[in-house]
Design a protein around this motif. Structure first.
Motif, short mmCIF file in Angstrom:
data_model
loop_
_atom_site.label_atom_id
_atom_site.label_comp_id
_atom_site.label_asym_id
_atom_site.label_seq_id
_atom_site.Cartn_x
_atom_site.Cartn_y
_atom_site.Cartn_z
N SER A 141 10.47 -3.95 -8.84
CA SER A 141 9.13 -3.45 -8.50
C SER A 141 8.35 -3.22 -9.80
N SER B 258 6.07 3.64 -2.28
CA SER B 258 6.42 2.62 -1.29
C SER B 258 7.09 1.41 -1.96
N CYS B 259 6.61 1.04 -3.15
CA CYS B 259 7.17 -0.14 -3.81
C CYS B 259 8.61 0.07 -4.27
N GLU C 156 1.43 4.29 -4.10
CA GLU C 156 1.91 2.91 -4.07
C GLU C 156 3.24 2.78 -4.82
N GLN C 157 3.43 3.61 -5.83
CA GLN C 157 4.70 3.54 -6.58
C GLN C 157 5.87 3.93 -5.68
N THR D 52 4.49 -1.68 -11.44
CA THR D 52 3.20 -1.00 -11.22
C THR D 52 2.08 -1.99 -11.50
N SER E 85 -5.83 -2.61 -1.74
CA SER E 85 -4.60 -3.40 -1.92
C SER E 85 -4.76 -4.85 -1.46
N SER F 182 -2.67 6.67 -7.61
CA SER F 182 -1.84 5.49 -7.89
C SER F 182 -0.37 5.75 -7.59
N THR G 70 2.66 -2.75 -6.91
CA THR G 70 1.82 -1.69 -6.33
C THR G 70 0.39 -2.21 -6.14
N SER H 35 0.86 -1.19 0.00
CA SER H 35 0.00 0.00 0.00
C SER H 35 0.89 1.23 0.00
N ALA H 36 0.25 2.39 -0.11
CA ALA H 36 0.98 3.66 0.01
C ALA H 36 1.39 3.87 1.46
#
Ligand code: ADP
Ligand code: ASP
Ligand code: MG
Length: 407
Positions: free
Chosen positions: A94, A77-78, A74-75, A96, A153, A71, A134, A41-42
């Motif tokens: 990682s 954190s990933c 989440e990018q 998307t 998520s 969106s 993500t 998740s973010a």
């Protein structure tokens, strides 16, 4: 050795230390010989902060642009988690939502997953990479980014587990499992070792946000082995499965509450056939989902119909009914969102008369008024004043778990 999907929620990835902690959990699983796909998740409140940022620029932003913006959480954190794993010396990539193959419908802000094309994921797993995906997003048929709805998520993770035929899907969060009530609200709540898909689905739908309800629905449909556990404690979590061995023990498996609802009452309707059909078909064709419905007994040729909707649908529902006031023919609409739904859930209640009465007695003893009641085979829900909601959960929980000795 198998394939494990691990999902980490916002609190679990909130800062650099927590991301390193998540990287450790993932790499330990990998070192034990498993293939690992992690869905993140973010970080922390990022999604809420992004919503606030959008409102500063344009309070009426289109849902498409909102999805483009949301969106991105989440990018972040990933990619940060992949960097942490890189630094630990493991192969990682990682992706998307769209790179990971999530195809959805076009309902921006609440999109449904249609399929997951797993080729890219499989290629990366074949290369022995850890894959970080993500959560909460995909793309529609026009290649536009979509999001799956708040808390989505969990559903991304279960969808991946189903598409990849994973051996296990672990939902890591900030509590160490599913409890008999929200442990932040009820101190005496205790952790369930196991819960059935059906009970978990009811609890999640009735407000226990520990799992996104669509994730439970999907886990049941695709027989995904699901476990909810803490990313902080290292304790065993709660298994969500088809059948659980403790089924006979308890009358109820949990208490939930939902503050995200509103009630509309149509007063002074004609007491003739076809009225309910007219009202609810109008609402349905406007996309308004109706939950509890109550109709009063007719008196002097009029009757009242009350029903609940999600808070976000309240204004639309009122508008649709007011626009059709003449054809429906009613005196007035009363609308309130100062209410909450409190529910008990349990497969055991169907064969145990008195479960609903026990719930009502607990509320009566606490002086809490019930506005509406709705029951099914495995749940009883009541509508109470918003100010009474948390206390209602506490007194109901106390009554059940001391009375039946379920502790
Ligand atoms: P995440 O960010 O990991 O997805 P969420 O905030 O969505 O976490 O869900 C976890 C929260 O769900 C917990 O912090 C807890 O307060 C809440 N919760 C509500 N009902 C329950 C329940 N029955 N059992 C466990 N947690 C619950
Ligand atoms: N970041 C999204 C949200 O806050 C999705 C999720 O956390 O599951 O709703
Ligand atoms: Mg969540």
């Amino acid at each position: 050795m198998g394939l494990i999907v691990q999902k980490f929620g916002g609190t679990s990835v909130a800062d650099a230390d927590r991301i390193r902690n998540v990287a450790r959990i993932i790499t330990e699983t990998y070192r034990r010989g498993h293939s690992v796909v992690a869905v993140l998740s973010a970080q922390g409140d990022t999604t809420d902060d992004l919503i606030d940022k959008a409102a500063e620029i344009n309070p009426n932003a289109s849902k498409r642009e909102m999805d483009m913006l949301l969106s991105t959480g989440e990018q972040i954190s990933c990619s940060l988690c992949a960097m942490a794993i890189e630094a630990m010396g493991y192969p990682v990539i990682s992706l998307t939502g769209w790179q990971a193959g999530f195809r959805t419908d076009s309902a921006h802000g609440n999109a449904r997953i249609k399929r997951v094309n797993t080729e890219r994921l499989m290629q990366e797993l074949d290369k022995k990479s850890i894959v970080i995906v993500t959560g909460f997003q995909g793309i529609n048929r026009y290649d536009d980014i979509t999001t799956l709805g708040r808390g989505g998520s969990d559903t991304s993770a279960v969808a991946l587990a189903a598409a990849l035929h994973a051996d296990l899907c672990q939902i890591y969060t900030d509590v160490d499992g599913v409890y008999t009530a929200d442990p932040r609200m009820v101190k005496e709540a205790h952790k369930l070792e196991e819960i059935t898909y059906d009970e978990m689905l009811e609890l999640a739908t009735l407000g226990a946000q520990v799992l996104h309800n669509r994730s439970v629905e999907m886990a049941k449909r695709y027989h995904v082995n699901l476990e909810v556990l803490s990313s902080f404690s290292g304790q065993p979590g709660t298994k969500v499965k088809e059948v659980v061995k403790t089924m006979e023990k308890s009358h109820i498996s949990g208490v939930a509450r939902d503050k995200n609802i509103a009630r509309l009452a149509l007063v002074g309707l004609e007491d003739t056939p076809g009225i309910a059909f007219k009202i609810f078909s109008l609402l349905a064709s406007s996309g308004v989902n109706v939950d509890i419905i109550l109709q009063s007994i007719g008196r002097s040729e009029t009757k009242d119909i009350s029903f609940t909707v999600a808070k976000s649908d309240m204004d639309l529902a009122r508008q649709v009914l007011e626009e059709n006031k003449e054809s429906i023919n009613f005196d007035r609409i009363d609308v309130s969102d100062h209410i909450a739904k409190v529910s008990i859930v349990g497969a055991g209640m169907i064969n145990n008369p008195g479960v609903a009465a026990t719930m009502f007695e607990a509320l009566f003893s606490a002086g809490i008024n019930i506005n509406m009641i709705s029951t099914s085979e495995i749940k009883v829900s009541v509508l109470v004043d918003l100010d009474d909601a948390d206390r209602a959960v506490q007194v109901i929980h106390q009554r059940f778990y001391s009375e039946f000795g379920d502790k």
